[in-house]
Design a protein around this motif. Structure first.
Motif, PDB file in Angstrom:
ATOM      1  N   ILE A   1      -3.261 -14.307  -8.191  1.00 22.26           N
ATOM      2  CA  ILE A   1      -4.343 -13.961  -9.108  1.00 22.26           C
ATOM      3  C   ILE A   1      -5.490 -13.372  -8.298  1.00 22.26           C
ATOM      4  N   GLY A   2      -6.245 -12.448  -8.905  1.00 20.76           N
ATOM      5  CA  GLY A   2      -7.355 -11.868  -8.171  1.00 20.76           C
ATOM      6  C   GLY A   2      -7.965 -10.673  -8.866  1.00 20.76           C
ATOM      7  N   LYS A   3      -8.617  -9.813  -8.080  1.00 16.87           N
ATOM      8  CA  LYS A   3      -9.312  -8.626  -8.558  1.00 16.87           C
ATOM      9  C   LYS A   3      -8.724  -7.395  -7.863  1.00 16.87           C
ATOM     10  N   SER A   4      -8.865  -6.230  -8.538  1.00 18.69           N
ATOM     11  CA  SER A   4      -8.269  -4.994  -8.021  1.00 18.69           C
ATOM     12  C   SER A   4      -9.264  -3.851  -8.017  1.00 18.69           C
ATOM     13  N   VAL A   5      -8.975  -2.852  -7.186  1.00 17.93           N
ATOM     14  CA  VAL A   5      -9.756  -1.625  -7.138  1.00 17.93           C
ATOM     15  C   VAL A   5      -8.795  -0.463  -6.907  1.00 17.93           C
TER      16      VAL A   5
ATOM     17  N   LEU B   1      -5.875 -15.819   1.792  1.00 20.51           N
ATOM     18  CA  LEU B   1      -5.934 -14.795   0.764  1.00 20.51           C
ATOM     19  C   LEU B   1      -4.957 -13.668   1.068  1.00 20.51           C
ATOM     20  N   PHE B   2      -4.594 -12.940   0.011  1.00 17.74           N
ATOM     21  CA  PHE B   2      -3.664 -11.828   0.148  1.00 17.74           C
ATOM     22  C   PHE B   2      -4.355 -10.511  -0.208  1.00 17.74           C
ATOM     23  N   GLY B   3      -3.952  -9.469   0.473  1.00 23.09           N
ATOM     24  CA  GLY B   3      -4.274  -8.113   0.073  1.00 23.09           C
ATOM     25  C   GLY B   3      -2.983  -7.460  -0.383  1.00 23.09           C
ATOM     26  N   LEU B   4      -2.995  -6.885  -1.575  1.00 26.20           N
ATOM     27  CA  LEU B   4      -1.787  -6.295  -2.150  1.00 26.20           C
ATOM     28  C   LEU B   4      -2.045  -4.813  -2.396  1.00 26.20           C
ATOM     29  N   CYS B   5      -1.130  -3.985  -1.924  1.00 23.09           N
ATOM     30  CA  CYS B   5      -1.312  -2.532  -2.012  1.00 23.09           C
ATOM     31  C   CYS B   5      -0.152  -1.919  -2.781  1.00 23.09           C
ATOM     32  N   ARG B   6      -0.484  -1.136  -3.826  1.00 27.46           N
ATOM     33  CA  ARG B   6       0.547  -0.447  -4.607  1.00 27.46           C
ATOM     34  C   ARG B   6       0.092   0.982  -4.892  1.00 27.46           C
ATOM     35  N   TYR B   7       1.037   1.921  -4.771  1.00 32.50           N
ATOM     36  CA  TYR B   7       0.744   3.308  -5.105  1.00 32.50           C
ATOM     37  C   TYR B   7       0.904   3.520  -6.602  1.00 32.50           C
ATOM     38  N   GLY B   8      -0.040   4.271  -7.187  1.00 32.41           N
ATOM     39  CA  GLY B   8       0.023   4.563  -8.610  1.00 32.41           C
ATOM     40  C   GLY B   8       0.898   5.757  -8.908  1.00 32.41           C
ATOM     41  N   ASP B   9       1.017   6.091 -10.175  1.00 32.73           N
ATOM     42  CA  ASP B   9       1.858   7.204 -10.610  1.00 32.73           C
ATOM     43  C   ASP B   9       1.081   8.506 -10.785  1.00 32.73           C
ATOM     44  N   SER B  10      -0.220   8.492 -10.522  1.00 35.05           N
ATOM     45  CA  SER B  10      -1.033   9.689 -10.745  1.00 35.05           C
ATOM     46  C   SER B  10      -0.729  10.740  -9.681  1.00 35.05           C
ATOM     47  N   PRO B  11      -0.894  12.027 -10.016  1.00 35.69           N
ATOM     48  CA  PRO B  11      -0.660  13.095  -9.033  1.00 35.69           C
ATOM     49  C   PRO B  11      -1.564  12.977  -7.815  1.00 35.69           C
ATOM     50  N   ALA B  12      -2.724  12.378  -7.985  1.00 32.29           N
ATOM     51  CA  ALA B  12      -3.659  12.246  -6.864  1.00 32.29           C
ATOM     52  C   ALA B  12      -3.193  11.217  -5.834  1.00 32.29           C
ATOM     53  N   GLY B  13      -2.143  10.470  -6.179  1.00 37.59           N
ATOM     54  CA  GLY B  13      -1.619   9.479  -5.241  1.00 37.59           C
ATOM     55  C   GLY B  13      -2.579   8.338  -4.981  1.00 37.59           C
ATOM     56  N   GLU B  14      -3.237   7.862  -6.022  1.00 39.99           N
ATOM     57  CA  GLU B  14      -4.195   6.777  -5.848  1.00 39.99           C
ATOM     58  C   GLU B  14      -3.489   5.468  -5.503  1.00 39.99           C
ATOM     59  N   ILE B  15      -4.232   4.595  -4.838  1.00 43.88           N
ATOM     60  CA  ILE B  15      -3.722   3.299  -4.418  1.00 43.88           C
ATOM     61  C   ILE B  15      -4.448   2.206  -5.188  1.00 43.88           C
ATOM     62  N   GLU B  16      -3.687   1.235  -5.677  1.00 43.73           N
ATOM     63  CA  GLU B  16      -4.285   0.042  -6.259  1.00 43.73           C
ATOM     64  C   GLU B  16      -4.264  -1.053  -5.197  1.00 43.73           C
TER      65      GLU B  16
ATOM     66  N   LEU C   1       2.417  -6.745   1.329  1.00 45.07           N
ATOM     67  CA  LEU C   1       1.299  -7.682   1.287  1.00 45.07           C
ATOM     68  C   LEU C   1       0.630  -7.809   2.648  1.00 45.07           C
ATOM     69  N   GLU C   2      -0.644  -8.098   2.609  1.00 48.02           N
ATOM     70  CA  GLU C   2      -1.386  -8.556   3.780  1.00 48.02           C
ATOM     71  C   GLU C   2      -1.776 -10.005   3.516  1.00 48.02           C
ATOM     72  N   TRP C   3      -1.710 -10.837   4.533  1.00 46.66           N
ATOM     73  CA  TRP C   3      -2.126 -12.232   4.384  1.00 46.66           C
ATOM     74  C   TRP C   3      -3.223 -12.527   5.397  1.00 46.66           C
ATOM     75  N   TYR C   4      -4.300 -13.180   4.930  1.00 46.96           N
ATOM     76  CA  TYR C   4      -5.445 -13.499   5.772  1.00 46.96           C
ATOM     77  C   TYR C   4      -5.644 -15.007   5.800  1.00 46.96           C
TER      78      TYR C   4
END
Length: 290
Positions: free
Chosen positions: A140-144, A182-197, A260-263
């Motif tokens: 559980i957490g917050k995203s950008v 804590l974890f850092g989770l990185c996922r690539y989106g489907d947009s043409p700009a190649g944004e990362i969540e 994942l990143e783990w801290y």
């Protein structure tokens, strides 16, 4: 002597000649310190640091020239010769390209001058890794969202925002992972700009707080890499190592699961602080034994 030690000696040599001795940099001395030809050294330097050696030296000269203009009464002509320029005209042109203003404007105005700091070569990281089968768990957490090219600036800013807003401490208190952290989770989106969540999250079993989101991580095999040192530098260096070496050579297929990143809990600025990178993999040996 390892390459990083040689490179640090060369960087120190450059600074000593620019700031103390105020003498030209001798390519032959650099070649001796590097243990290779100067041309080959330049190629390796550029590959490792993302900037050419001559460009780095030029940037350092113009940074130091800016300091001299603002803190001394030296004439522009003297500063230009001090940093190896053939004439005040060539110095002024280079200075303006670098700082966005002439030396006279820099001296007389209340302006901001560009700074390229002395390069610091850290001790070479030694990465330990292991394969580990883990059961599924809930985060559980917050995203950008951010563009791929902004991740090295946006993600540390997001961590800082989470700390300042209380999200960081809230996640720590809700976490039920063993060990904690804590974890850092990185996922690539489907947009043409190649944004990362990118998400800052904790493993937790309790109710989902309002304004937070959850992600279910399935049972998976993970290649777990230890990164030692202050963050974000240690984790960024770990990703660089993986992208340049391990990810292009490892004998596993990537599983359908986010990386994942783990801290760990502790002082994240400490030189021995532990963070980890988790790469989900398909363990071929395990699959064959099923």
């Amino acid at each position: 002597m390892e390459w990083n030690e040689r490179l640090q000696r060369i960087i120190d040599y450059v600074e000593n000649h620019l700031q103390r001795k105020q003498e030209p940099i001798d390519q032959r001395e650099i070649s001796v310190m590097a243990g290779c030809s100067f041309d080959f050294f330049q190629k390796v330097f550029s590959y490792m640091n993302g900037i050419g050696f001559s460009e780095y030296v030029r940037f350092r000269k113009l940074t130091l020239a800016g300091y001299d203009l603002k803190s001394t009464d030296k004439r522009v002509v003297d500063i230009s010769y001090q940093y190896g320029y053939d004439s005040p005209t060539s110095f002024t042109k280079a200075f303006q390209q670098f700082h966005g203003m002439t030396p006279k404007e820099a001296r007389n105005g209340n302006v901001r001058l560009r700074v390229v700091p002395k390069m610091q070569i850290f001790e070479k990281q030694r990465y330990a890794w292991k394969l580990e089968q883990k059961p599924g768990f809930r985060l559980i957490g917050k995203s950008v969202w951010c563009a791929d090219g902004q991740k090295y600036s946006k993600i540390p800013e997001f961590w800082s925002d989470c700390q300042n807003s209380g999200v960081f401490s809230r996640l720590i208190s809700l976490g039920t992972g063993d060990p904690g952290g804590l974890f850092g989770l990185c996922r690539y989106g489907d947009s043409p700009a190649g944004e990362i969540e990118y998400s800052v999250m904790a493993a937790a079993d309790g109710p989902l707080p309002e304004g937070y989101r959850e992600i279910r991580i399935p049972e998976a095999a993970w290649a777990v890499f230890d990164c030692r040192g202050a963050v974000p530098q240690a984790i960024q260096s770990g990703w660089k190592f993986l992208q340049e070496e391990w990810l292009v050579r490892y004998p596993f297929e990537h599983a359908d699961c986010p990386e994942l990143e783990w801290y760990s809990i502790g002082n994240s600025y400490d030189k021995d602080y532990l963070s980890q990178i988790w790469i989900p993999v398909i363990d071929g040996h395990k699959e064959k034994n099923r």
